[in-house]
Motif scaffolding. Structure first.
Motif, PDB file in Angstrom:
ATOM      1  N   ALA A 143       1.171  -1.095  -0.154  1.00  0.00           N
ATOM      2  CA  ALA A 143      -0.288  -0.453  -0.052  1.00  0.00           C
ATOM      3  C   ALA A 143       0.757   1.993   0.070  1.00  0.00           C
ATOM      4  O   ALA A 143       0.801   1.726  -0.458  1.00  0.00           O
ATOM      5  CB  ALA A 143      -1.111   0.018   1.232  1.00  0.00           C
ATOM      6  N   LEU A 144       1.734   1.434   0.975  1.00  0.00           N
ATOM      7  CA  LEU A 144       3.044   2.535   0.690  1.00  0.00           C
ATOM      8  C   LEU A 144       3.175   2.783   0.153  1.00  0.00           C
ATOM      9  O   LEU A 144       3.805   3.770  -0.485  1.00  0.00           O
ATOM     10  CB  LEU A 144       3.726   2.403   1.918  1.00  0.00           C
ATOM     11  CG  LEU A 144       2.282   2.947   3.184  1.00  0.00           C
ATOM     12  CD1 LEU A 144       3.466   2.554   4.632  1.00  0.00           C
ATOM     13  CD2 LEU A 144       1.588   3.529   3.475  1.00  0.00           C
ATOM     14  N   THR A 145       3.995   0.931  -0.770  1.00  0.00           N
ATOM     15  CA  THR A 145       5.192   1.572  -2.064  1.00  0.00           C
ATOM     16  C   THR A 145       4.378   2.118  -2.992  1.00  0.00           C
ATOM     17  O   THR A 145       4.738   3.175  -3.974  1.00  0.00           O
ATOM     18  CB  THR A 145       5.686   0.615  -2.257  1.00  0.00           C
ATOM     19  OG1 THR A 145       6.628  -0.042  -1.419  1.00  0.00           O
ATOM     20  CG2 THR A 145       6.848   0.765  -3.592  1.00  0.00           C
ATOM     21  N   ALA A 146       2.757   1.867  -3.582  1.00  0.00           N
ATOM     22  CA  ALA A 146       2.258   2.616  -4.382  1.00  0.00           C
ATOM     23  C   ALA A 146       1.872   3.681  -4.559  1.00  0.00           C
ATOM     24  O   ALA A 146       1.734   4.812  -5.343  1.00  0.00           O
ATOM     25  CB  ALA A 146       0.452   1.657  -4.476  1.00  0.00           C
ATOM     26  N   HIS A 160       4.672   6.054  -5.070  1.00  0.00           N
ATOM     27  CA  HIS A 160       4.639   5.910  -6.479  1.00  0.00           C
ATOM     28  C   HIS A 160       3.901   7.172  -6.847  1.00  0.00           C
ATOM     29  O   HIS A 160       4.248   8.106  -7.946  1.00  0.00           O
ATOM     30  CB  HIS A 160       4.727   4.663  -7.225  1.00  0.00           C
ATOM     31  CG  HIS A 160       5.262   5.074  -8.688  1.00  0.00           C
ATOM     32  ND1 HIS A 160       3.601   4.077  -9.292  1.00  0.00           N
ATOM     33  CD2 HIS A 160       6.415   4.738  -9.441  1.00  0.00           C
ATOM     34  CE1 HIS A 160       3.849   4.190 -10.326  1.00  0.00           C
ATOM     35  NE2 HIS A 160       5.802   4.621 -10.355  1.00  0.00           N
ATOM     36  N   ARG A 161       2.859   6.809  -6.526  1.00  0.00           N
ATOM     37  CA  ARG A 161       2.179   7.741  -6.963  1.00  0.00           C
ATOM     38  C   ARG A 161       1.835   9.452  -6.588  1.00  0.00           C
ATOM     39  O   ARG A 161       1.543  10.003  -7.361  1.00  0.00           O
ATOM     40  CB  ARG A 161       0.052   7.231  -6.426  1.00  0.00           C
ATOM     41  CG  ARG A 161      -0.718   5.819  -7.048  1.00  0.00           C
ATOM     42  CD  ARG A 161      -1.968   6.042  -6.598  1.00  0.00           C
ATOM     43  NE  ARG A 161      -2.483   6.593  -5.243  1.00  0.00           N
ATOM     44  CZ  ARG A 161      -2.181   4.806  -4.820  1.00  0.00           C
ATOM     45  NH1 ARG A 161      -1.749   3.713  -4.804  1.00  0.00           N
ATOM     46  NH2 ARG A 161      -3.000   5.625  -3.284  1.00  0.00           N
ATOM     47  N   ALA A 162       2.388   9.621  -5.725  1.00  0.00           N
ATOM     48  CA  ALA A 162       3.416  11.332  -4.989  1.00  0.00           C
ATOM     49  C   ALA A 162       4.181  11.516  -5.822  1.00  0.00           C
ATOM     50  O   ALA A 162       4.701  12.070  -5.845  1.00  0.00           O
ATOM     51  CB  ALA A 162       2.686  11.051  -3.432  1.00  0.00           C
ATOM     52  N   GLY A 163       5.084  10.969  -6.672  1.00  0.00           N
ATOM     53  CA  GLY A 163       6.175  10.853  -7.397  1.00  0.00           C
ATOM     54  C   GLY A 163       7.403  11.289  -6.369  1.00  0.00           C
ATOM     55  O   GLY A 163       7.838  11.635  -6.782  1.00  0.00           O
ATOM     56  N   LEU A 208       7.576  -5.092  -7.281  1.00  0.00           N
ATOM     57  CA  LEU A 208       6.897  -3.913  -7.245  1.00  0.00           C
ATOM     58  C   LEU A 208       5.896  -3.817  -8.125  1.00  0.00           C
ATOM     59  O   LEU A 208       5.266  -2.755  -8.321  1.00  0.00           O
ATOM     60  CB  LEU A 208       8.446  -3.011  -7.930  1.00  0.00           C
ATOM     61  CG  LEU A 208       8.909  -2.799  -6.402  1.00  0.00           C
ATOM     62  CD1 LEU A 208      10.464  -1.878  -7.069  1.00  0.00           C
ATOM     63  CD2 LEU A 208       8.311  -2.141  -5.469  1.00  0.00           C
ATOM     64  N   VAL A 209       6.611  -4.567  -9.646  1.00  0.00           N
ATOM     65  CA  VAL A 209       5.649  -4.934 -10.884  1.00  0.00           C
ATOM     66  C   VAL A 209       4.141  -5.163 -10.526  1.00  0.00           C
ATOM     67  O   VAL A 209       2.745  -4.890 -10.661  1.00  0.00           O
ATOM     68  CB  VAL A 209       6.293  -4.930 -11.751  1.00  0.00           C
ATOM     69  CG1 VAL A 209       5.310  -6.103 -13.030  1.00  0.00           C
ATOM     70  CG2 VAL A 209       7.527  -4.375 -12.654  1.00  0.00           C
ATOM     71  N   ARG A 210       4.410  -6.461  -9.666  1.00  0.00           N
ATOM     72  CA  ARG A 210       2.921  -7.813  -9.751  1.00  0.00           C
ATOM     73  C   ARG A 210       1.814  -7.407  -8.932  1.00  0.00           C
ATOM     74  O   ARG A 210       0.820  -7.273  -8.550  1.00  0.00           O
ATOM     75  CB  ARG A 210       3.457  -9.010  -9.657  1.00  0.00           C
ATOM     76  CG  ARG A 210       4.401  -9.715 -11.211  1.00  0.00           C
ATOM     77  CD  ARG A 210       4.076 -11.145 -10.980  1.00  0.00           C
ATOM     78  NE  ARG A 210       4.272 -11.013 -12.362  1.00  0.00           N
ATOM     79  CZ  ARG A 210       5.948 -11.743 -12.776  1.00  0.00           C
ATOM     80  NH1 ARG A 210       6.488 -11.953 -12.082  1.00  0.00           N
ATOM     81  NH2 ARG A 210       6.029 -12.176 -13.587  1.00  0.00           N
ATOM     82  N   HIS A 211       2.680  -6.583  -7.030  1.00  0.00           N
ATOM     83  CA  HIS A 211       1.887  -6.618  -6.157  1.00  0.00           C
ATOM     84  C   HIS A 211       1.415  -4.845  -5.949  1.00  0.00           C
ATOM     85  O   HIS A 211       0.666  -4.343  -5.492  1.00  0.00           O
ATOM     86  CB  HIS A 211       2.817  -7.047  -4.490  1.00  0.00           C
ATOM     87  CG  HIS A 211       3.207  -8.644  -5.166  1.00  0.00           C
ATOM     88  ND1 HIS A 211       1.660  -9.278  -4.825  1.00  0.00           N
ATOM     89  CD2 HIS A 211       4.015  -9.325  -5.761  1.00  0.00           C
ATOM     90  CE1 HIS A 211       2.295 -10.697  -5.016  1.00  0.00           C
ATOM     91  NE2 HIS A 211       3.265 -10.495  -5.507  1.00  0.00           N
ATOM     92  N   CYS A 212       2.055  -4.546  -6.095  1.00  0.00           N
ATOM     93  CA  CYS A 212       2.380  -2.608  -5.758  1.00  0.00           C
ATOM     94  C   CYS A 212       2.083  -1.997  -7.633  1.00  0.00           C
ATOM     95  O   CYS A 212       1.223  -1.072  -7.168  1.00  0.00           O
ATOM     96  CB  CYS A 212       4.127  -2.135  -5.685  1.00  0.00           C
ATOM     97  SG  CYS A 212       5.093  -2.845  -3.832  1.00  0.00           S
ATOM     98  N   GLY A 213       2.151  -2.114  -8.188  1.00  0.00           N
ATOM     99  CA  GLY A 213       0.974  -2.282  -9.522  1.00  0.00           C
ATOM    100  C   GLY A 213       2.182  -1.350 -10.414  1.00  0.00           C
ATOM    101  O   GLY A 213       1.820  -0.214 -10.959  1.00  0.00           O
TER     102      GLY A 213
END
Length: 471
Positions: free
Chosen positions: A354-357, A360-363, A390-395
């Motif tokens: 949740a926090l990594t995604a 990432h959205r926050a730049g 990072l690809v498969r779980h964090c999107g």
């Protein structure tokens, strides 16, 4: 007895080639790490350990004509896609060698931004890990505080080419006195006193910080790692003095009692462990590293918590790199073997996703660290697992993950002016894959060749003496 010797010293079979040794890698599809889309039909012209040009294949003759003008270098010899010269004359050291990479995909060298190579010191194990890394496309690692007596020698041996290894950029640790009964601190200071050595110092508000930072710099460390049991004022003071002396600061994302927000406000260059950022939303005050309060798990796993959103905005504004170690708790090494430890790992994995995604959205700039390694018999390193997580779980898009593993990784080590992208003037650090990792991140496992500072490390050189991996 004299103080000098004409002895050449240890052999350096993995040393970078000398300037004037020109190699053209042609026909490749290029992901250069700059943000540009992949480009087919490209060539990388390398002179010694440095990239001379990155051009379309058709432009290579002109580049070589300019490069070799007046040097008397004959034009080309051939090499196959694994990086082996096909018809090079042994006595023709001045030849421009051509490596045909038609059908291959090339990225900048990968960076594992969170390694531990000497806790405790074990030179054969460390060298085995480094050998697997460099034959898997990894050209640099950040060692996040270990016994720097060993790590410093490993870094030297890697740099001059005595061992096959990525470049190693390492940290000297600072923490409060209460941290130094941790067994790991005794492992990395054998023969000395934990907290009283230049690579692992206990710091209080009476410490002579200019001297402490100078001692850390004397280990040839790239950074100071701020770890635990330090308040906000001390974290800020260490950071200011380190920057004054020209050294980076890498910190745990929560230092206890310093909160994540206070760590970021101190001006550190990078923070580690995305799950520690959850303590920005702790349900009680932070006290010590050993006494962590609960966090607001239900709010945080939504990936929309406003407290974290504000923190990520500050990190983006200050260019603080996040070494997320996102997949760490999902690894076989940390998943646990009891119901309690398995539950802890599962909750931390949910937080990390949740926090990594959200970051990432926050730049926020994400680097790809691991903080563990796969078992010795595994053919590929933990870094591949982190990128896949990072690809498969964090999107995260695969292109963003590759950028994190290259340019941002180099930036986390303070070396992005030297490496991390494939551009003229930068180190010749790149990885060659038989299939496109952007199409499937598991295509990292099709690695055929690593080039580090211009020296070639064919994957076949790693697998040749490990026949069990070819079954």
């Amino acid at each position: 007895m004299t103080l000098t010797s004409e002895n050449a010293g240890a052999a350096a079979p993995f040393a970078p080639p000398e300037a004037g040794t020109v190699v053209v890698y042609r026909g490749l599809t290029l992901f250069d790490g700059t943000g540009s889309a992949p480009r087919p039909g490209m060539s990388i012209v390398v002179d010694g350990s440095v990239i001379h040009a990155v051009v379309p294949d058709a432009d290579v003759p002109g580049v070589l004509a300019a490069l070799t003008a007046g040097a008397g270098r004959p034009a080309d010899t051939e090499a196959d896609g694994a990086g082996r010269p096909a018809d090079t004359e042994a006595d023709d050291a001045a030849a421009v060698e051509v490596v045909d990479l038609a059908g291959h995909f090339v990225t900048p060298g990968l960076v594992d931004a969170h390694q531990h190579l000497a806790t405790p010191p074990d030179r054969p194990i460390a060298e085995a890990v480094l050998r697997r890394l460099v034959h898997s496309g990894v050209t640099a690692v950040r060692d996040m505080a270990d016994d720097l007596r060993q790590v410093g020698d490993l870094a030297r041996a890697a740099r001059v080419g005595e061992i096959p290894a990525p470049d190693i950029h390492y940290a000297a640790l600072m923490a409060g006195p209460g941290f130094f009964d941790d067994p790991r601190t005794h492992q990395v200071t054998q023969g000395a006193v934990p907290g009283e050595v230049p690579w692992m110092q206990a710091v209080t508000d009476t410490t002579d910080l200019p001297l402490a930072v100078a001692l850390a710099r004397g280990t040839h460390a790239t950074a100071i790692k701020v770890y635990a049991d330090l308040d906000a004022d001390l974290v800020a003071a260490i950071t200011a003095e380190a920057h004054r002396q020209g050294i980076l600061v890498w910190a745990h994302a929560a230092v206890f009692p310093a909160t994540p927000g206070e760590v970021v406000a101190a001006g550190v260059d990078a923070v580690s462990h995305v799950t520690l950022l959850a303590h920005e939303a702790a349900t009680g005050p932070l006290t010590t590293y050993k006494d962590k309060p609960p966090v607001d798990h239900a709010s945080l796993v939504t990936g929309r918590d406003e407290r974290l959103e504000a923190l990520f905005a500050r990190m983006r504004e200050q260019d603080v790199v996040l070494d997320a170690t996102a997949g760490m708790w999902a690894s076989a090494e940390l998943a646990g073997d009891t119901p309690e430890t398995s539950e802890r790992a599962a909750r931390n994995t949910d937080l990390a996703i949740a926090l990594t995604a959200q970051a990432h959205r926050a730049g926020v700039q994400l680097a790809t660290g691991t903080d563990y390694e796969t078992a010795p018999g595994e053919p590929f390193p933990a870094l591949y697992e982190e990128l896949a997580f990072l690809v498969r779980h964090c999107g995260l898009p695969a292109a963003d993950v590759l950028r994190s593993a290259t340019l941002v990784g180099a930036r986390s080590a303070g070396k992005d002016h030297l490496t991390g992208t494939l551009e003229p003037g930068k180190q010749a650090d790149f990885a060659v894959f038989a299939q496109d990792p952007l199409a499937d991140i598991d295509h990292l496992r099709t690695i055929t060749l690593t080039v580090k500072r211009g020296h070639r490390f064919p994957r076949t050189a790693y697998t040749a003496d490990r026949p069990q991996e070819n079954r």
